[in-house]
Structures are given as structure tokens and as C-alpha cells.
Write an enzyme that holds these catalytic residues in place. Structure first.
Site, PDB file in Angstrom:
ATOM      1  N   HIS A   3      -6.116  -1.857   3.909  1.00 49.26           N
ATOM      2  CA  HIS A   3      -6.024  -0.653   3.083  1.00 49.26           C
ATOM      3  C   HIS A   3      -5.086  -0.903   1.907  1.00 49.26           C
ATOM      4  CE1 HIS A   3      -2.545  -0.475   5.623  1.00 49.26           C
ATOM      5  NE2 HIS A   3      -2.252   0.782   5.460  1.00 49.26           N
ATOM      6  N   HIS A  27       0.834  -1.202   0.000  1.00 50.83           N
ATOM      7  CA  HIS A  27       0.000   0.000   0.000  1.00 50.83           C
ATOM      8  C   HIS A  27       0.866   1.248   0.000  1.00 50.83           C
ATOM      9  CE1 HIS A  27       0.725  -0.551   4.396  1.00 50.83           C
ATOM     10  NE2 HIS A  27       0.781   0.774   4.395  1.00 50.83           N
ATOM     11  N   HIS A  38       0.275  -1.477  14.840  1.00 52.39           N
ATOM     12  CA  HIS A  38      -0.696  -0.408  14.638  1.00 52.39           C
ATOM     13  C   HIS A  38      -1.989  -0.733  15.367  1.00 52.39           C
ATOM     14  CE1 HIS A  38       1.644   1.640  11.649  1.00 52.39           C
ATOM     15  NE2 HIS A  38       1.535   0.689  10.741  1.00 52.39           N
ATOM     16  N   TYR A  65       9.311   1.005  10.206  1.00 51.16           N
ATOM     17  CA  TYR A  65       9.490   2.088   9.247  1.00 51.16           C
ATOM     18  C   TYR A  65      10.960   2.450   9.134  1.00 51.16           C
ATOM     19  CZ  TYR A  65       4.444   2.947   9.289  1.00 51.16           C
ATOM     20  OH  TYR A  65       3.090   2.821   9.173  1.00 51.16           O
ATOM     21  N   GLU A  75       8.004   0.921   4.537  1.00 53.67           N
ATOM     22  CA  GLU A  75       7.450   0.132   5.632  1.00 53.67           C
ATOM     23  C   GLU A  75       7.480  -1.340   5.256  1.00 53.67           C
ATOM     24  OE1 GLU A  75       3.297  -0.258   8.261  1.00 53.67           O
ATOM     25  OE2 GLU A  75       3.225   0.575   6.230  1.00 53.67           O
ATOM     26  N   HIS A 106       4.626   7.117   2.951  1.00 53.30           N
ATOM     27  CA  HIS A 106       5.429   5.905   2.830  1.00 53.30           C
ATOM     28  C   HIS A 106       4.864   4.952   1.785  1.00 53.30           C
ATOM     29  CE1 HIS A 106       2.482   4.505   5.974  1.00 53.30           C
ATOM     30  NE2 HIS A 106       2.559   3.368   5.277  1.00 53.30           N
TER      31      HIS A 106
END
Length: 300
Positions: free
Chosen positions: A196, A149, A242, A251, A261, A210
């Protein structure tokens, strides 16, 4: 209509040789071609010719990102819907980039350039499709399965969300609202079954926050930290979880300063998935569940 997945991201890098060394030996992507100051790469578990394009430039960032559509007919349908939404749109000719067909490009309300395309050459994978082993031999570096993503920043989070939901048929898995509930400052959007495929956070227009690569499990996130430390790569956030998406993460930065990431886990989404809401006062816990606060660098 069907937008299948995030297909590629084109990143600006300031030293192409250093960037290629980093993305092939540390990230572990495979170089698949070079042309006109661009280098094309794919992850080991991706079938298409490339998912990452590195473009030499004077400053880092994102040149564009693109989603793959299921057919040329679907591409034409989405072109009409984008025009009806009112965005500036243009055609990208076949062969403009290596091994790609025609694409449509639009400028999002956040200033980012996004493309939709269907045609791209398939290279396949080293494991093949007949009685395959779970992974190929001689993997290098972090060795992610795929590009996962992008998270982007822009001022108009409300309208870019409306565009993806209304014109492109995306779902919204999560959103971040001001405490009074009046303003959306974060939006997480999906077209596959992941938490996502693209996300937007309120901030400077047309900026990359990112680009994320998917790994198998949290052990691979820890392994990524070991590889990054051994190669003296700048790690921004050590392995953690998260709250938003429930993903596990680390990261770090490429040699030009583009944030990367390594991401794993997270929940599955479906067409009837309800939107989860976070309030701005809990954004620290939402982004970094254990630390419960954002680092200063992460919001810049």
C-alpha cells in the site's frame, strides 16, 4: 499514465524546534531546507529534495500529502480526470514550496488535501550512483530508507477508493468489510509494487492516522524500539506483525502527537493483484496478527 510513488507528506507540528530534533535525531531524516515556518527533510535513500515537510501550527495532523507523476503531460492528464470525477481542484504555483514546481491540489471525499506534482529538485544521496556502498556512514536514529505510506481516516471510504482506482489508476490490495459485506470500512491502495502507498480507515474526516517510514528488516524494527525507549519516546505498539499487508511494525508518536510507524516487509503487488478481503470481526487479527485485537488508542 503514471503516478510513480508517494512523494511527500506535510505534517502540522506544535513546536517546530522539538519536531526537527525528533525527526532528524530519532527518526534520522536529513534537513534539506527552511522557509516560511516550514522545515524540509528527506530520508538517506531518497533522491529528491524532500519527502517530509514540517509546518508549525496550533494543532497536529496532516496538511496535505502528494504523489509524484512521471511528467508534466501526465500531470495535465490527471488534472482533467480529477475534474471529470467531480472533485474540487486548484493549482499550486511553482515556488510555493522550496525547490518544487507547479502542482495540482484536490480535496478528497474524506476531506484530505492531496496533490500531484512532477517537478522537484534532486539532491541525490550520500552513497551516490557510481559503485555505491549499501549505506552511508554516520546514519542517525532509526534511519529509514524512505517515506513509505500514509494511513488516513474519513467517513467516505467507498468513494475515496473509487476515486483512486478509477481516476488515478491505483490498485486495491486489501479491504475491510462489515460482516454482512455491505459496507467498506478500510481500503489499502497501491500505485507501486508495495502492499500500500496510501490507506483509508473509516473514522473522522481529514485526519492523519499515521505516517510510515520503511526500514530494511525486522531487526531494524527491534532496533527502532530500542532507540525510542532510550529517548523516552511514547511507544504505542511494540514490535509485531500485521495480518493486512503482512508487514512488520512498531507505532510511536512524535512530540506533537502525530503517530509514526517504522514498517518493513509486506508482499509485492502487481497490476493484476487480487483484492484481499477482511471482515470486521477479524480486524484485530488483520491489524495486529499476534495480539488479535486492537488497542483502544489505535482506533482513536
Amino acid at each position: 499514465m503514471s503516478i510513480m510513488r508517494l512523494g511527500r507528506v506535510q505534517l502540522r507540528v506544535m513546536d517546530l524546534d522539538k519536531a526537527v530534533d525528533y525527526y532528524t535525531h530519532i527518526i534520522g531524516l536529513e534537513e534539506t531546507g527552511r522557509e516560511d515556518g516550514k522545515v524540509y527533510l528527506k530520508a538517506w535513500d531518497e533522491y529528491d529534495h524532500h519527502s517530509v515537510i514540517l509546518q508549525e501550527a496550533d494543532s497536529p495532523g496532516i496538511e496535505h500529502f502528494a504523489f509524484k507523476v512521471s511528467s508534466e503531460d501526465e500531470l495535465a492528464k490527471y488534472e482533467k480526470r480529477i475534474e471529470q470525477f467531480g472533485l474540487t481542484i486548484s493549482r499550486v504555483s511553482k515556488g510555493t514550496r522550496l525547490k518544487e514546481g507547479e502542482a495540482i491540489r484536490c480535496v478528497l471525499p474524506t476531506g484530505h488535501h492531496m496533490e500531484l506534482y512532477h517537478e522537484i529538485e534532486k539532491l541525490g544521496t550520500a552513497t551516490g550512483t557510481l559503485n555505491p556502498h549499501p549505506w552511508p556512514e554516520n546514519l542517525r536514529g532509526i534511519a529509514p530508507h524512505r517515506l513509505d505510506h500514509c494511513l488516513l481516516t474519513g467517513d467516505d471510504v467507498e468513494n475515496v477508493t473509487r476515486f483512486f482506482v478509477e481516476a488515478l489508476d491505483f490498485g486495491q490490495s486489501e479491504k475491510i468489510m462489515t460482516v454482512d459485506g455491505e459496507t467498506m470500512i478500510g481500503s489499502f491502495l497501491f500505485t507501486t509494487n508495495t502492499a500500500h502507498d496510501v490507506a483509508f480507515i473509516k473514522g473522522p474526516d481529514a485526519k492523519l492516522h499515521h505516517a510510515a517510514f520503511f526500514v530494511d528488516n525486522f531487526y531494524d524494527v527491534l532496533k527502532a524500539a530500542d532507540i525510542l525507549t532510550r529517548r523516552d519516546v511514547n511507544i504505542e505498539v511494540t514490535p509485531t506483525r500485521h495480518g493486512i499487508t503482512r508487514g512488520q511494525t512498531i507505532y510511536f508518536f512524535d512530540p506533537s502527537g502525530n503517530r509514526n510507524e517504522a514498517f518493513t516487509s509486506g508482499y509485492m503487488t502487481f497490476k493484476d493483484f487480487p483484492t484481499i478481503t477482511w471482515t470486521e470481526d477479524k480486524i484485530g487479527q488483520g491489524i495486529f496478527y499476534h495480539r488479535r485485537e486492537l488497542t483502544e488508542s489505535f482506533v482513536n
